[in-house]
Design a protein around this motif. Structure first.
Motif, short mmCIF file in Angstrom:
data_model
loop_
_atom_site.label_atom_id
_atom_site.label_comp_id
_atom_site.label_asym_id
_atom_site.label_seq_id
_atom_site.Cartn_x
_atom_site.Cartn_y
_atom_site.Cartn_z
N ILE A 1 0.84 8.75 -4.93
CA ILE A 1 -0.45 8.07 -5.01
C ILE A 1 -0.47 7.12 -6.20
O ILE A 1 -0.94 5.98 -6.11
CB ILE A 1 -1.59 9.11 -5.11
N TYR B 1 -12.37 20.41 0.23
CA TYR B 1 -11.14 20.01 -0.45
C TYR B 1 -10.71 20.97 -1.56
O TYR B 1 -9.55 20.96 -1.98
CB TYR B 1 -11.30 18.62 -1.06
N VAL C 1 -5.28 15.33 -0.99
CA VAL C 1 -4.36 14.19 -1.07
C VAL C 1 -4.77 13.13 -0.05
O VAL C 1 -4.80 11.92 -0.36
CB VAL C 1 -2.91 14.65 -0.83
N SER C 2 -5.08 13.55 1.18
CA SER C 2 -5.48 12.60 2.23
C SER C 2 -6.76 11.87 1.85
O SER C 2 -6.87 10.65 2.03
CB SER C 2 -5.68 13.34 3.56
N PHE C 3 -7.73 12.60 1.30
CA PHE C 3 -8.98 11.97 0.88
C PHE C 3 -8.72 10.94 -0.21
O PHE C 3 -9.26 9.82 -0.18
CB PHE C 3 -9.96 13.02 0.38
N THR C 4 -7.90 11.32 -1.19
CA THR C 4 -7.63 10.42 -2.31
C THR C 4 -6.98 9.12 -1.84
O THR C 4 -7.38 8.02 -2.25
CB THR C 4 -6.72 11.12 -3.35
N ARG C 5 -5.99 9.22 -0.96
CA ARG C 5 -5.31 8.03 -0.46
C ARG C 5 -6.27 7.13 0.32
O ARG C 5 -6.29 5.91 0.14
CB ARG C 5 -4.12 8.42 0.42
N GLN C 6 -7.09 7.74 1.17
CA GLN C 6 -8.02 6.94 1.98
C GLN C 6 -9.08 6.28 1.11
O GLN C 6 -9.40 5.09 1.27
CB GLN C 6 -8.69 7.83 3.03
N ALA D 1 3.19 14.52 -4.29
CA ALA D 1 2.19 13.79 -3.50
C ALA D 1 1.34 12.91 -4.40
O ALA D 1 1.01 11.77 -4.05
CB ALA D 1 1.33 14.76 -2.72
N SER E 1 -3.62 19.52 0.59
CA SER E 1 -3.22 18.49 1.56
C SER E 1 -4.42 17.62 1.95
O SER E 1 -4.31 16.39 2.04
CB SER E 1 -2.64 19.14 2.82
N LEU E 2 -5.57 18.26 2.14
CA LEU E 2 -6.78 17.51 2.48
C LEU E 2 -7.24 16.67 1.29
O LEU E 2 -7.70 15.53 1.46
CB LEU E 2 -7.89 18.49 2.88
#
Length: 437
Positions: free
Chosen positions: A237, A193, A201-206, A233, A198-199
């Protein structure tokens, strides 16, 4: 303001001697340690704090009081101060008499004198004022926290290095209602990360979604890099997961730089990892290994520049998130000197019950620069003239401070004081730089 660097109270200058840890001969440095304080100062400190609380009570929390109200407060406070002063004088006199009589347990005598004053009318009133002031400070939370009555959905800690963030988060993740990341305290700043926003952001949201689904308050700490790469982004969140932001700062840039210098230049990982498994600082430093010399002042200046820039980046990230005031500044110094109060304020900010869990990381560097930097006089020579840095040397808590230097060495313009650019090649030499010239 909580997020700004704070200037502590100055103390009187003095002279003293100290020997280098590397066995060098004793010399007279540009800094001194405070002398031990006698037990009789307990009462003086007690009444000094009383007078401070009274002065704060006079000013009040609002600025809309009428002249009549202010005059009434002043008259009441003045009478209280006179009563407290009289009790204080009597108590000190009684304690002095006990000492002259050769009382075997002087500490007990002092405690008894303090207890007697505390139980007096003015003492009880001082305690009431202190309690009210404490409650007022605790109530100073961002509006989103609703005075600690509304539970947060999630949180993030925005930080930079050497600000106590790891110790702070280690306490928080032991709370029964908080969920930390299993991959580490700052998951999106490392591994795959680190260079992929972008990765991240995806980790944080999940992660936040999964934590909220379990009934916990999930969160972790992160540096400002990803936020500045894609502020929109992270604003999304904040909105989608009801994030409350904890802004971790550090006021004393010089102490922060001392720790960072040990890590970057001397490759000492303990200042990053901290002490673990019940190890104490006294045990670790018993062989003198905690004292080091800043042999490369130019490198130290670069560290200072980086840290000053980091502060700017963190502040810009807070602004970019557009949190509408839902930010809790947590200075490192407040956590270091008042851990329990600071943690209680954090839990109230998150709307959680207070739980006391000791951190699993301990400070690995002496708080006193006199105890950690063997050639502190060199740093004094280079940076004490800088108006923005001078107060950071004069440490009223530890008694470590620079003594008055020759006027000719006060050069506040440019040179070592300019943290916006590297040192010039022709900068005035200090320490080993001067010796090698």
């Amino acid at each position: 303001m909580d997020g700004q660097r704070r200037r502590p109270q100055r103390t009187d200058h003095g002279d003293g001697e100290i020997g280098l840890a590397n066995g060098a001969s004793t010399y007279t440095p540009h800094y001194v340690r405070a002398q031990p304080v006698s037990s009789s100062s307990d009462l003086r400190v007690y009444f000094a704090l009383t007078l401070l609380l009274v002065s704060l009570a006079i000013t009040g929390w609002a600025h809309s009081d009428t002249d009549a109200t202010c005059a009434s407060r002043l008259a009441s406070a003045t009478a209280f101060v006179e009563s407290a002063a009289a009790n204080g004088t009597a108590a000190v006199t009684a304690m002095t008499q006990l000492n002259q009589q050769g009382t075997p347990d002087k500490d007990a005598a002092v405690a008894a004198a303090v207890a007697e004053v505390t139980e007096s009318a003015s003492g009880k009133r001082a305690a009431a004022v202190a309690s009210a002031m404490g409650a007022a400070v605790e109530a100073r939370l961002p509006p989103c926290a609703a005075g600690g009555s509304v539970r947060a959905k999630s949180f993030l800690i925005l930080f930079m290095g050497h600000s106590g963030s790891t110790a702070l988060l280690s306490e928080m993740t032991q709370h029964s209602s908080i969920m930390g990341s299993p991959t580490g305290p700052e998951p999106v700043d490392h591994f795959e990360y680190e260079h992929n926003t972008s990765l991240a952001v995806s980790f944080t949201r999940q992660f936040l979604a999964e934590g909220i689904a379990t009934g916990k308050v999930p969160g972790f700490k992160l540096r400002p890099t990803h936020i500045m790469n894609d502020p929109e982004a992270f604003r999304a969140i904040i909105r989608d997961f009801g994030v409350r932001l904890i802004w971790n700062t550090r006021g004393n840039l010089l102490k922060q730089a001392v720790g960072e210098y040990r890590y970057r230049y001397l490759k000492d990982l303990s200042v990053i990892e901290g002490l673990r498994d019940g190890q104490t600082l006294e045990e670790r430093c018993s062989d003198g290994s905690c004292v080091f010399n800043v042999s490369n002042v130019r490198f130290f200046h670069d560290v200072l520049r980086d840290l000053a820039n980091n502060d700017r980046l963190v502040e810009e990230a807070v602004t970019a998130l557009g949190l509408d005031g839902c930010v809790l500044p947590v200075p490192y110094e407040e956590y270091l000197y008042g851990r329990e109060t600071t943690m209680a304020r954090i839990y109230r900010f998150l709307g959680l019950p207070v739980e006391d869990h000791p951190p699993n990381r301990q400070k690995a560097t002496h708080d006193s620069m006199c105890m950690s930097v063997g050639n502190l006089d060199v740093l004094c020579d280079a940076f004490y003239a800088c108006p923005d840095l001078r107060w950071m040397f004069d440490d009223w808590r530890t008694g470590c401070k620079c003594s008055v230097l020759p006027v000719s060495q006060f050069r506040p313009m440019g040179g070592y004081c300019d943290l916006s650019k590297p040192l010039a090649a022709d900068v005035r030499q200090v320490g080993e730089m001067a010796a090698a010239k």
